[in-house]
Scaffold this motif. Sequence first.
Motif, mmCIF file in Angstrom:
data_model
loop_
_atom_site.group_PDB
_atom_site.id
_atom_site.type_symbol
_atom_site.label_atom_id
_atom_site.label_comp_id
_atom_site.label_asym_id
_atom_site.label_seq_id
_atom_site.Cartn_x
_atom_site.Cartn_y
_atom_site.Cartn_z
ATOM 1 N N SER A 185 -59.167 49.447 -10.822
ATOM 2 C CA SER A 185 -59.752 50.803 -10.869
ATOM 3 C C SER A 185 -59.639 50.527 -9.376
ATOM 4 C CB SER A 185 -60.856 50.908 -11.173
ATOM 5 O OG SER A 185 -61.637 50.399 -10.788
ATOM 6 N N TYR A 186 -59.709 49.363 -7.962
ATOM 7 C CA TYR A 186 -59.596 50.475 -6.799
ATOM 8 C C TYR A 186 -57.953 49.871 -6.856
ATOM 9 C CZ TYR A 186 -64.760 49.047 -6.543
ATOM 10 O OH TYR A 186 -65.973 49.267 -7.067
ATOM 11 N N THR A 187 -57.580 51.356 -6.714
ATOM 12 C CA THR A 187 -56.277 51.507 -6.166
ATOM 13 C C THR A 187 -56.073 51.937 -4.781
ATOM 14 O OG1 THR A 187 -56.329 53.465 -7.062
ATOM 15 C CG2 THR A 187 -55.599 52.259 -9.033
ATOM 16 N N ASP A 188 -56.530 52.627 -4.035
ATOM 17 C CA ASP A 188 -56.364 53.031 -2.890
ATOM 18 C C ASP A 188 -56.997 51.677 -1.790
ATOM 19 O OD1 ASP A 188 -56.037 55.474 -1.110
ATOM 20 O OD2 ASP A 188 -58.617 54.524 -0.372
ATOM 21 N N ALA A 189 -56.114 51.361 -1.042
ATOM 22 C CA ALA A 189 -55.891 50.570 -0.073
ATOM 23 C C ALA A 189 -57.494 50.870 1.046
ATOM 24 C CB ALA A 189 -55.102 49.677 1.326
ATOM 25 N N ALA A 190 -57.943 52.054 1.278
ATOM 26 C CA ALA A 190 -59.255 51.891 1.796
ATOM 27 C C ALA A 190 -60.603 51.268 0.777
ATOM 28 C CB ALA A 190 -58.701 53.334 2.218
ATOM 29 N N GLN A 191 -60.517 51.969 -0.404
ATOM 30 C CA GLN A 191 -61.561 51.577 -1.352
ATOM 31 C C GLN A 191 -61.546 49.658 -0.819
ATOM 32 O OE1 GLN A 191 -60.081 53.157 -4.492
ATOM 33 N NE2 GLN A 191 -61.733 54.562 -4.623
ATOM 34 N N ILE A 192 -60.531 49.053 -0.831
ATOM 35 C CA ILE A 192 -60.703 47.237 -0.961
ATOM 36 C C ILE A 192 -60.874 47.261 0.230
ATOM 37 C CG2 ILE A 192 -59.051 45.491 -1.604
ATOM 38 C CD1 ILE A 192 -57.202 47.307 -3.255
ATOM 39 N N LYS A 193 -60.561 47.077 1.384
ATOM 40 C CA LYS A 193 -61.329 47.204 2.539
ATOM 41 C C LYS A 193 -62.293 47.495 2.697
ATOM 42 C CE LYS A 193 -57.811 49.830 4.347
ATOM 43 N NZ LYS A 193 -57.430 49.833 6.200
ATOM 44 N N ARG A 194 -63.227 48.347 2.102
ATOM 45 C CA ARG A 194 -64.751 48.944 2.383
ATOM 46 C C ARG A 194 -64.803 48.421 1.429
ATOM 47 N NH1 ARG A 194 -63.113 54.486 2.293
ATOM 48 N NH2 ARG A 194 -63.061 54.834 0.302
ATOM 49 N N LEU A 195 -64.805 47.580 0.016
ATOM 50 C CA LEU A 195 -65.236 46.711 -0.842
ATOM 51 C C LEU A 195 -65.140 44.807 0.068
ATOM 52 C CD1 LEU A 195 -66.429 45.797 -3.891
ATOM 53 C CD2 LEU A 195 -64.385 45.684 -4.579
ATOM 54 N N LEU A 196 -64.452 44.941 0.501
ATOM 55 C CA LEU A 196 -63.844 43.586 1.317
ATOM 56 C C LEU A 196 -64.924 43.472 2.703
ATOM 57 C CD1 LEU A 196 -60.743 41.806 0.791
ATOM 58 C CD2 LEU A 196 -62.381 41.713 -0.294
ATOM 59 N N GLN A 197 -65.335 44.340 2.884
ATOM 60 C CA GLN A 197 -65.939 44.119 4.442
ATOM 61 C C GLN A 197 -67.119 43.518 4.484
ATOM 62 O OE1 GLN A 197 -63.758 44.505 6.553
ATOM 63 N NE2 GLN A 197 -65.618 44.098 8.365
ATOM 64 N N PRO A 198 -67.791 44.142 3.841
ATOM 65 C CA PRO A 198 -69.098 43.388 3.521
ATOM 66 C C PRO A 198 -69.561 41.857 3.253
ATOM 67 C CG PRO A 198 -69.452 45.222 2.414
ATOM 68 C CD PRO A 198 -68.485 45.231 2.849
ATOM 69 N N ALA A 199 -68.283 41.087 2.713
ATOM 70 C CA ALA A 199 -68.485 39.983 2.124
ATOM 71 C C ALA A 199 -67.546 39.502 3.528
ATOM 72 C CB ALA A 199 -67.110 39.308 0.627
ATOM 73 N N ILE A 200 -66.666 39.699 3.874
ATOM 74 C CA ILE A 200 -66.341 38.857 5.336
ATOM 75 C C ILE A 200 -67.131 38.946 6.718
ATOM 76 C CG2 ILE A 200 -64.533 39.387 6.975
ATOM 77 C CD1 ILE A 200 -62.838 40.978 4.846
ATOM 78 N N GLN A 201 -68.122 39.795 6.536
ATOM 79 C CA GLN A 201 -68.981 40.271 7.293
ATOM 80 C C GLN A 201 -70.442 38.831 7.416
ATOM 81 O OE1 GLN A 201 -70.590 43.220 7.744
ATOM 82 N NE2 GLN A 201 -68.139 44.602 9.180
ATOM 83 N N GLU A 202 -70.017 38.977 6.158
ATOM 84 C CA GLU A 202 -71.117 37.318 5.404
ATOM 85 C C GLU A 202 -70.304 36.310 5.754
ATOM 86 O OE1 GLU A 202 -73.853 35.903 1.714
ATOM 87 O OE2 GLU A 202 -72.686 37.463 1.778
ATOM 88 N N LEU A 203 -69.621 36.038 5.661
ATOM 89 C CA LEU A 203 -69.086 34.953 6.380
ATOM 90 C C LEU A 203 -68.890 34.798 7.313
ATOM 91 C CD1 LEU A 203 -66.166 34.680 3.285
ATOM 92 C CD2 LEU A 203 -68.091 33.605 3.377
ATOM 93 N N GLU A 204 -68.924 35.839 8.518
ATOM 94 C CA GLU A 204 -68.310 35.768 9.901
ATOM 95 C C GLU A 204 -69.704 35.027 10.213
ATOM 96 O OE1 GLU A 204 -64.811 38.666 10.595
ATOM 97 O OE2 GLU A 204 -67.045 39.279 11.389
ATOM 98 N N GLY A 205 -70.792 35.647 9.642
ATOM 99 C CA GLY A 205 -72.078 35.366 10.157
ATOM 100 C C GLY A 205 -72.637 34.352 10.145
ATOM 101 N N ILE A 206 -72.114 33.758 9.080
ATOM 102 C CA ILE A 206 -72.636 32.007 8.661
ATOM 103 C C ILE A 206 -71.562 31.082 9.549
ATOM 104 C CG2 ILE A 206 -73.381 32.468 6.558
ATOM 105 C CD1 ILE A 206 -70.765 31.328 5.544
#
Length: 465
Positions: free
Chosen positions: A250-271
């Motif tokens: 249901s997340y068809t817009d690229a901007a939505q997907i990026k916003r959804l992934l960004q916190p997870a990416i930051q968490e993986l950067e943080g560790i």
Amino acid sequence: MANFKSDRWAEASSPPFGNVDLETFEKGKDELNLSEFPIAVVAESARPGQLTLEFSDTIKDRSTGLPVTRRVTVHGTEEWGLPAAQDDDVMVGLLQLCFLAGWPKRVSFTRYQLCKLLRWSVGGASYRRIYQALHRLSTTTYNYRYGWRDKTNQEWIPSLVFSYIQSLRIHEAGKPTESGLCEVTWSDDFHRSLEAGNLKGLDYHRFISLRSSIAKRLYRFLDKRFGSGLTRYSCDLHVLAFEKIGVSRSYTDAAQIKRLLQPAIQELEGIGFLGKALPGGRFEKLYRGHWKVHFSPARKGSEPVPFGPSTAPVEAKLIQLGIAPSEAQKFVKKFPEAYLETKIDQFAYRQAKSNPAGLLAESIRRDLPPPVDYRCPKTREEDVAKATERATKQAKILAREDGKRKAALAAEESRIKEAEATLNELSTEERSQLESDARRRFPKAGDDVTHWTMIALLKNRIVQD
């Protein structure tokens, strides 16, 4: 308390899994097929009525050099539904118990042990979650079409349908058996993959410490890539989100997907798992509606990785857009860099129904005219500057109008307050006369309307004066 004692006793009498402290267990294992495609929804639960998931991708088979479309279909049951994020954690936990026990086909354990391994609190709520998770995992069917890698024969199996758990023995949360033991028996195909060593190392402590289910799924997928020696991994954004992580379509817009992934990416950067990217470099726009995402493993003391078209040489940009490396090298030798940069810039405006890379190569070879709606970078900059100027002027006009509206409202409120004060100062005779005037205007109105009509009459007198 009875349940807790029963599990305590069962922990002592069940397989010890070596002398490992399950609460501090670190060096684990992950099965390669499990880390390639999701086996559960990445959310806390599936949507109501949702009983099917499907994931697919297309790769080049290293053994044949031919493209292979891999597909996985997940079928849940009406009784238990589809596995969810916590069920995926339970599956990873079971895999660690099996590893510690020496990869048996049947794994015996207590709920207490599994809770300790998963870092869950010990008790009824966690036991119920384990009960439900194991039932969902044992009743869910997985249909792999060229999606299951048989390590023994080094081939993709054309079609394989099975449940990971062949049989399950478990007592209900509030009704423990005398031994307190639960038993999971793996399916023949999955156990054969475990015995064949179709595995990779897993920093289990790092994995289980992650808070986001998306981060956990992304961690396992990328850990497989980096474990094979890759120092950089790039993937189509939609393929990564939908096919590898299991984000809702249901997340068809690229901007939505990026916003959804960004916190997870930051968490993986943080560790310290992912290397940080320069601003704007993590996500790269290829052409309209198509984005690529770039990852690299973190290195001690490393600076952000300079991903993205702003820093990549033109040859690398062509390769990222799908041009074969040998073809990209020929283009760089044959055509001026400025010409290639222009064709790459124009490509973002072209509509490719199929084979986008082929369209880009054709536009370079034949010097195709730019798309109708294409604007060169300089014109786009000028357009942006003009739009900014117009927006600034419009904002000033709106601010002035808003100021006028606020001033008018303030003046109106002041006049109403003055009229109310005047009303309170009227003599009985004057007030009676004013009320008669108001009622003549609205004979059938109630007292409230009459009151505000009186205020309006007084306000008009104040304005006239």
